[in-house]
Design a protein around this motif. Structure first.
Motif, short mmCIF file in Angstrom:
data_model
loop_
_atom_site.label_atom_id
_atom_site.label_comp_id
_atom_site.label_asym_id
_atom_site.label_seq_id
_atom_site.Cartn_x
_atom_site.Cartn_y
_atom_site.Cartn_z
N ALA A 183 6.54 15.34 -6.88
CA ALA A 183 6.68 14.36 -7.86
C ALA A 183 7.32 15.56 -9.18
N LEU A 188 9.65 13.09 -11.92
CA LEU A 188 9.10 12.06 -12.16
C LEU A 188 8.17 11.66 -13.49
N THR A 196 4.82 6.22 -7.00
CA THR A 196 5.56 6.31 -5.67
C THR A 196 4.61 7.60 -4.95
N VAL A 197 3.80 8.28 -5.80
CA VAL A 197 3.40 9.11 -5.05
C VAL A 197 1.66 9.28 -4.73
N PRO A 200 0.55 5.41 -2.89
CA PRO A 200 0.48 5.37 -1.54
C PRO A 200 -0.23 6.54 -0.95
N ALA A 201 -0.40 7.69 -1.54
CA ALA A 201 -1.32 8.64 -0.93
C ALA A 201 -2.72 8.18 -1.05
#
Ligand SMILES: Nc1ncnc2c1ncn2[C@@H]1O[C@H](COP(=O)(O)OP(=O)(O)OP(=O)(O)O)[C@@H](O)[C@H]1O
Ligand SMILES: [Mg+2]
Lengths: 278, 300
Positions: A183, A188, A196-197, A200-201
């Protein structure tokens, strides 16, 4: 010979166990009814022969279930409502308290997971508050909130917040540094990275916490409603016990189990959706 | 060197040694990389290669010194500097294609979804990935395929500088060979600059314009800069025939086998600058191995 698949064999075993269990239950009760009068000394000693409130056989429970489930939403006054209405009240309280908890626990968990200062600052409070039985809050809640409905919701809130908070923090703190670096090398921003990272992780861990929470909330609501009374499946069980209607008690116990299972299954589904293999 | 495309000036990295003191990974390291150059860096494990790369990427800060790209000091990561991490670092919840579009969308925010996807697919094709494989998650791909996705992600962003940290370390020799060629294919014809860490001497000779050699740590130095005097395009099967190949290879093996240890751990004067000594081995022009005299503190 054609072997059945594992699932089919398991299903056959489940059904067989159910039938055997119900048969034993049914037969032991009809045997008891015949036996009264001539008791052995042993039965006298263990109290097996003393008059019972009459544990009903499964057939009676089934009849009761049929009656209740064929008209689940009738409302005939405060002490006579359909099982659907009672469960509806309980689910409403669980979900309200639960979502309030999620709204606070997940962002706070993010903060704790990302900043070790926040973690260290909040950890002592969490450690002291977490082991408190949710019902211990009830008197205080009733006194402060002055409303039994809201107090029940508060108890759900307080019991479901901890697993979500800790799992979110744990999940967020455990996000692999490589992914965060991906990222960073893509420039980002903080929010984009979080959504976005990091999200979800950490999602599998977060959803596991949510699943534990909903399970605890459903356990606690029954007890809370027994205390505050009025409506809900917990109140219903207690009320039927006061009426010595054990058939209804057993039926509602089963319903509590079924609803709990469905809630858990819903989160199981969500868990499968967010799962990933590293 | 000061006006190279990428210039590393007096870079020093120290870490706490866990006993209250500190140890120095490298000190006053200075070197430059030209635009469009492919540079490999070789050195023993722990000498500080990844540390240098992370500083170039802007992912970590050096204790002292600056890195300048195009004359501007590097601070923090940037889309101009693409990174291929040693362990691929693909996001496991996204498909191969989504992993690439993730980067492309960040790089070209004005593009439409279709443009982003077409561009990504084109780059995946360049590294030999197409068809239904690109719609699979990383866990359903082989190690080689994952590394291809990772390379495609980095190149699809068309960064000015590409940093690769042992990209083929975990791959078998055959796969490694194929991907090396794909990497050369993607790189050639661009004016992108590549800085790559490797442990594999043959790989470095095949790929690089220049190889930087590091001595062992602590107090490691980028001691030599060896020019690879083998013309491109290079094929792995052909370069071994080239007269310079074994001469260069022997030089590298000698360095890593013996001199990297001999030169290690030398404490230096505080403002001594450690620039690599340029080594040019060319048997085609002159039979003798020609080495430039030691250039030390004099060089700025
Ligand atoms: N965050 C850190 N804190 C303390 N020491 C560190 C840290 N990062 C790296 N080091 C030390 O710095 C030295 C160089 O590490 P680095 O990872 O750059 O080595 P490397 O050359 O990339 O090795 P390898 O080839 O094994 O990847 C090592 O001695 C390592 O222990
Ligand atoms: Mg390394």
């Amino acid at each position: 010979m054609e072997l059945l698949s594992e699932n089919k064999r398991a299903a056959i075993w489940s059904i067989a166990l159910l039938i055997v269990g119900l048969l034993v239950w049914e037969l032991s009760i009809s045997a008891q009814a015949v036996n009264t009068g001539e008791l052995t000394e042993y039965e006298l000693l263990t109290g097996a022969g003393t008059a019972k409130a009459g544990v009903p056989p499964p057939s009676e429970v089934a009849v009761k279930a049929w009656q209740e489930l064929s008209n689940p939403f009738y409302d005939a006054g405060p002490n006579d409502k359909g099982i659907g209405i009672q469960i509806g009240y309980s689910i409403y309280r669980v979900l309200t308290g639960y979502f309030l908890a999620a709204i606070i626990a997940i962002p706070l968990g993010f903060l704790i997971g990302m900043s070790s200062v926040a973690y260290k600052a909040l950890n002592p409070f969490i450690q002291v508050l977490r082991p408190i039985s949710p019902l211990a809050w009830m008197p205080l809640a009733l006194f402060i909130i002055q409303d039994s409905e809201a107090s029940a919701i508060f108890v759900i809130f307080i019991c479901s917040i901890w697993p979500m908070l800790l799992n979110t923090a744990f999940g967020v703190a455990g996000v692999r540094e490589d992914w965060v670096n991906v990222a960073r090398t893509h420039e980002l921003g903080a929010f984009k990275t979080a959504f976005t990272v990091v999200l979800p992780a950490a999602a599998p861990t977060i959803v596991t916490g949510m699943r534990i929470s909903i399970g605890i909330a459903w356990l606690v609501i029954v007890a809370a409603e027994m205390l505050v009374g009025g409506t809900g499946i917990g109140y219903y069980v207690w009320n039927e016990w006061n009426n010595l209607d054990l058939t209804s008690v057993i039926f509602s116990i089963l319903m509590i189990g079924v609803v709990g299972m469905l809630l858990d299954a819903a989160f199981g589904l969500l868990q499968r959706r967010v799962a990933y293999v590293e | 060197m000061a006006n190279s495309f990428l210039s590393i000036e007096k870079l020093t990295q120290r870490y706490p040694d866990g006993k209250g003191g500190e140890f120095t990974v490298f000190e006053n390291a200075s070197f430059g990389i030209e635009k469009g150059e492919f540079v490999c860096i070789l050195g023993h494990s722990g000498c500080g290669k990844s540390t240098i790369m992370n500083i170039l990427a802007g992912l970590s800060e050096p204790t002292q010194g600056v890195v300048k790209m195009d004359g501007f000091a590097v601070s923090g990561p940037s889309l101009d500097r693409g990174v291929v991490f040693q362990n691929y670092s693909l996001l496991p919840w996204l498909t191969a294609l989504k992993n690439v579009t993730f980067g492309v969308a960040a790089r070209f925010p004005d593009w439409t979804k279709q443009q982003v996807e077409d561009h990504s697919i084109a780059f995946l094709e360049k590294v030999g990935l197409s068809g239904d494989a690109i719609h699979r998650k990383p866990s359903q791909l082989s190690g080689g395929m994952r590394q291809r996705v990772s390379i495609a992600r980095a190149f699809a962003n068309e960064p000015k500088l590409l940093l690769l940290d042992e990209p083929f370390g975990a791959l078998d020799a055959l796969t490694r060979g194929t991907i090396q060629e794909e990497l050369l294919k993607v790189w050639s014809g661009t004016d992108q600059t590549v800085f790559m860490i490797t442990h594999d001497i043959d790989e470095a000779i095949l790929l690089a314009d220049r190889i930087l050699l590091m001595t062992n740590g602590p107090l490691a130095r980028v001691a030599e800069s060896v020019e690879i005097t083998i013309p491109r395009p290079r094929m792995r099967t052909d370069i071994v025939e080239h007269p310079n190949y074994y001469a260069i290879r022997n030089h590298l093996v000698q360095f890593l086998g013996k001199r990297s240890a001999e030169l290690a751990g030398q404490v230096s004067a505080p403002d001594e600058i450690h620039s690599p000594e340029t080594v040019r081995i060319d048997k085609t022009q002159d039979d003798a191995v020609e080495e430039q005299p030691l250039l030390q503190a004099v060089k700025t």
